[in-house]
Design an enzyme around this catalytic site. Structure first.
Site, PDB file in Angstrom:
ATOM      1  N   PRO A  67      42.264  11.112  60.451  1.00  0.00           N
ATOM      2  CG  PRO A  67      42.199   9.739  62.341  1.00  0.00           C
ATOM      3  CD  PRO A  67      41.757  11.051  61.828  1.00  0.00           C
ATOM      4  CD  GLU A  68      42.406  11.891  54.517  1.00  0.00           C
ATOM      5  OE1 GLU A  68      42.475  11.510  53.345  1.00  0.00           O
ATOM      6  OE2 GLU A  68      42.649  13.059  54.869  1.00  0.00           O
ATOM      7  NE  ARG A  90      38.637  19.505  66.806  1.00  0.00           N
ATOM      8  CZ  ARG A  90      39.025  19.908  65.608  1.00  0.00           C
ATOM      9  NH1 ARG A  90      38.380  19.513  64.546  1.00  0.00           N
ATOM     10  NH2 ARG A  90      40.039  20.715  65.478  1.00  0.00           N
TER      11      ARG A  90
END
Length: 269
Positions: free
Chosen positions: A2-3, A109
């Site tokens: 996600p940017e 993660r």
DNA sequence: CCCGTGCCCTGGCGGC
DNA sequence: TGCCGCCAGGGCACGG
């Protein structure tokens, strides 16, 4: 992954779902996600109401009554609103609301981090304190001067949130393609014109991606069932061996600063 | 100060 | 079919 556009999309979707909810209780099946003593976190956040949801760079900031909860999604953090469904394997924090609903932080993660600070201390959070402006707010002269004095690949510089905020691997590749600049070019070798062009393209690419709800590639998904559409407008990122949209030369994948990088070998010199 | 490297972590994929 | 090993990568710690 996600940017800025994906985080902004999450912010816009989520705020309408959680505004005015009271946090009654927090469960954290994987406590390291929370960067505090868990009991302190649970006691401190209890009974506070979610008043607003802000964003700085890629950080989400939940504005509560006395505190602000700062969350970075890192690679694949996401949120889901649920009720009594069983807790899934990768749901690492569950915020139970007084209404009976709950907000779940899901992160395969386990790279994401959740931090709670007093509201007037948000700007002292180390990650946020170090953030440069986003491309649309950059002082281009100042940015150009900083790049002149560095000896790093331009891609590495654009990923550095202390130089410019919000860009990640996808949008840096897209920005450099549209600006016609090779990602390995040293920042010190860029002309003022090229830096201006680069900032303009970064601004435009981010704005367009926000408009389309971000890019959904691999695992990124804002809220359950909602998909961004910017992936349909990607020119080079994920396009290895496909023709360049400008010159038809096959896109190649290289490594820059340890990151997978997509380039048109003809358009980007 | 500046820059490069390694770490965190797990699912998915290539290779055999 | 099954298993092993490796890769992805944002931010940060660390070392030269």
């Amino acid at each position: 992954m996600p940017e800025l556009p994906e985080v902004e999309t999450v912010r816009r979707q989520l705020i309408n779902l959680i505004r005015d909810e009271t946090i009654a209780r927090v469960e954290a099946p994987f406590p390291p996600i929370i960067t505090h003593d868990l009991h302190w976190f649970q006691d401190t956040i209890k009974d506070q109401v979610i008043r607003d949801l802000d964003r700085k760079g890629k950080f989400l900031i939940f504005m509560l009554d006395r505190h602000a909860m700062i969350i970075h999604l890192r690679m694949e953090g996401r949120f889901h609103i649920k009720k009594d469904e069983p807790v899934l394997k990768h749901e690492h924090a569950i915020f139970h609301f007084a209404s009976g609903r709950n907000l779940r932080y899901h992160d395969v993660r386990k790279f994401g981090r959740i931090t709670l600070v007093e509201k007037d201390r948000v700007m002292h959070h180390p990650g946020i304190a170090a953030l440069a402006p986003e491309p649309k707010h950059l002082d281009v002269n100042h940015f150009y001067r900083r790049l002149k004095h560095k000896r790093v690949a331009v891609k590495t510089a654009l990923l550095d949130q202390r130089l410019v905020a919000g860009l990640g691997n996808i949008y840096v590749d897209e920005t450099l393609f549209h600006a016609g600049i090779h990602p390995k070019r040293l920042t010190s070798s860029l002309t003022k014109k090229q830096v201006v062009r680069m900032v303009e393209h970064a601004t435009h690419v981010l704005a367009r991606a926000v408009e389309l709800g971000g890019a959904t590639i691999r695992s990124y998904q804002a809220i359950t069932g909602v998909h961004g559409r910017f992936q349909n407008e990607l020119a080079v990122h994920t396009k290895k061996d496909e023709p360049c949209p400008i010159c038809q030369t096959p896109i190649i994948k290289i490594k820059v600063g340890g990151r997978g990088t997509y380039v048109c070998p003809k358009c980007q010199q």
